[in-house]
Design an enzyme around this catalytic site. Structure first.
Site, PDB file in Angstrom:
ATOM      1  N   SER A  98       0.820  -1.199   0.000  1.00  0.00           N
ATOM      2  CA  SER A  98       0.000   0.000   0.000  1.00  0.00           C
ATOM      3  C   SER A  98       0.863   1.262   0.000  1.00  0.00           C
ATOM      4  O   SER A  98       1.641   1.475  -0.929  1.00  0.00           O
ATOM      5  CB  SER A  98      -0.960  -0.040   1.191  1.00  0.00           C
ATOM      6  OG  SER A  98      -1.990   0.902   1.054  1.00  0.00           O
ATOM      7  N   ASP A 223      -9.920  -5.451  -3.871  1.00  0.00           N
ATOM      8  CA  ASP A 223      -9.354  -4.392  -3.039  1.00  0.00           C
ATOM      9  C   ASP A 223     -10.262  -3.151  -3.057  1.00  0.00           C
ATOM     10  O   ASP A 223     -10.515  -2.575  -4.108  1.00  0.00           O
ATOM     11  CB  ASP A 223      -7.953  -4.029  -3.558  1.00  0.00           C
ATOM     12  CG  ASP A 223      -7.129  -3.251  -2.558  1.00  0.00           C
ATOM     13  OD1 ASP A 223      -7.714  -2.462  -1.786  1.00  0.00           O
ATOM     14  OD2 ASP A 223      -5.889  -3.427  -2.542  1.00  0.00           O
ATOM     15  N   HIS A 251      -7.610  -5.796   0.194  1.00  0.00           N
ATOM     16  CA  HIS A 251      -6.386  -5.033   0.389  1.00  0.00           C
ATOM     17  C   HIS A 251      -5.363  -5.832   1.198  1.00  0.00           C
ATOM     18  O   HIS A 251      -4.165  -5.655   1.024  1.00  0.00           O
ATOM     19  CB  HIS A 251      -6.715  -3.718   1.099  1.00  0.00           C
ATOM     20  CG  HIS A 251      -5.627  -2.701   1.021  1.00  0.00           C
ATOM     21  ND1 HIS A 251      -5.013  -2.340  -0.158  1.00  0.00           N
ATOM     22  CD2 HIS A 251      -5.023  -1.951   1.994  1.00  0.00           C
ATOM     23  CE1 HIS A 251      -4.093  -1.419   0.075  1.00  0.00           C
ATOM     24  NE2 HIS A 251      -4.078  -1.172   1.363  1.00  0.00           N
TER      25      HIS A 251
END
Length: 270
Positions: A98, A223, A251
């Site tokens: 991320s 996600d 995610h």
């Protein structure tokens, strides 16, 4: 083995070095708003395969110092460089989840991939987490503004809601509570500051083309935080890259499909 490394006067970051006498090294950069402990299920398994795993808490998060300033991609990438130099790391695989993936990309461009032989991106928030007039993917700007407001108004509530959308697979209540606590270990101001960095105009568009090492892109198709189309943009922009979709992940693909995640990462590192 855990220790602190000075990255600038008055600022130290925490680093966990698992199996330091192992073979090939994987340097993990965590996502917002957690810390290196989010990779527990990689640190449990990959050292058994002979890898040295290094997890760093970015400034403002986990056990690292929490200064008031220094949360731009440039500064966070410079912190990574300080750790690479302090540990004399060479020919490593740099992996980022991320926001950690965004920092890894900026590191590759800003520091010309110093010490890095391969790059691995896990649901990376790049080249832009938010939609822009020239970039139709990502989150609406208002979503990020809401996260920032929630950080200042009721950070535990914001973190709880973020955790609820993080995983695609079922997680137990004790696991959800553990993950929630990772976010609480950050400072409120650093949590908001990194979210503000997502809104910055810098983006990572020009950085993608400056990456010249083999790159693995792993991304969950469900996600809700960093939409899957961003992975496809990364694949187009990074030479010598491969994209592996995770069909049963959100995610948190490092946990949603942890066995596949660990297997694909090990195959890539070699």
């Amino acid at each position: 083995m855990g220790y602190y490394i000075n990255v600038e006067p008055g600022v130290n970051v925490y680093v966990e070095d698992i199996n330091p006498t192992g073979g090939k090294t994987i340097f993990f950069l965590h996502g917002w708003p957690a810390n290196h402990k989010m990779f527990e299920y990689q640190f449990n398994q990959l050292p058994q395969l002979g890898y040295r795993c290094i997890g760093m808490d970015m400034r403002g998060f986990g056990n690292s110092d929490k200064p008031w300033t220094g949360y731009s991609y440039d500064r966070l990438a410079d912190d990574v460089r300080s750790v690479v130099e302090a540990l004399k790391l060479q020919n490593i695989t740099l992996g980022g989840h991320s926001t950690g993936g965004a920092v890894a990309i900026r590191y590759m461009a800003r520091h010309k991939g110093y010490g890095v032989a391969k790059l691995a991106l896990f649901a990376a928030a790049a080249p832009s987490l938010i939609k822009r007039p020239y970039f139709p993917y990502g989150l609406d700007k208002e979503v990020v503004l809401s996260i920032i407001r929630g950080t200042y108004d009721d950070r535990p509530k914001m973190l709880r809601e973020f955790g609820d959308m993080f995983f695609f697979q079922y997680v137990t209540q004790p696991f959800a509570e553990w993950f929630f606590q990772l976010g609480l270990q950050a400072a409120g101001w650093s949590t908001a500051a990194v979210a503000n960095t997502w809104l910055g105009e810098e983006g990572l568009f020009s950085d993608l083309g400056r990456i010249n090492v083999p790159t693995l892109i792993m991304h969950g198709i469900h996600d809700q935080v960093v939409p899957f189309p961003l992975a496809e943009v990364q694949k187009e922009g990074i030479k010598n890259s491969i994209l592996i979709p995770f069909e049963y992940s959100g995610h948190g693909l490092f946990y949603d499909e942890k066995d596949k995640f660990n297997r694909e990462l090990a195959l890539f590192v070699g």
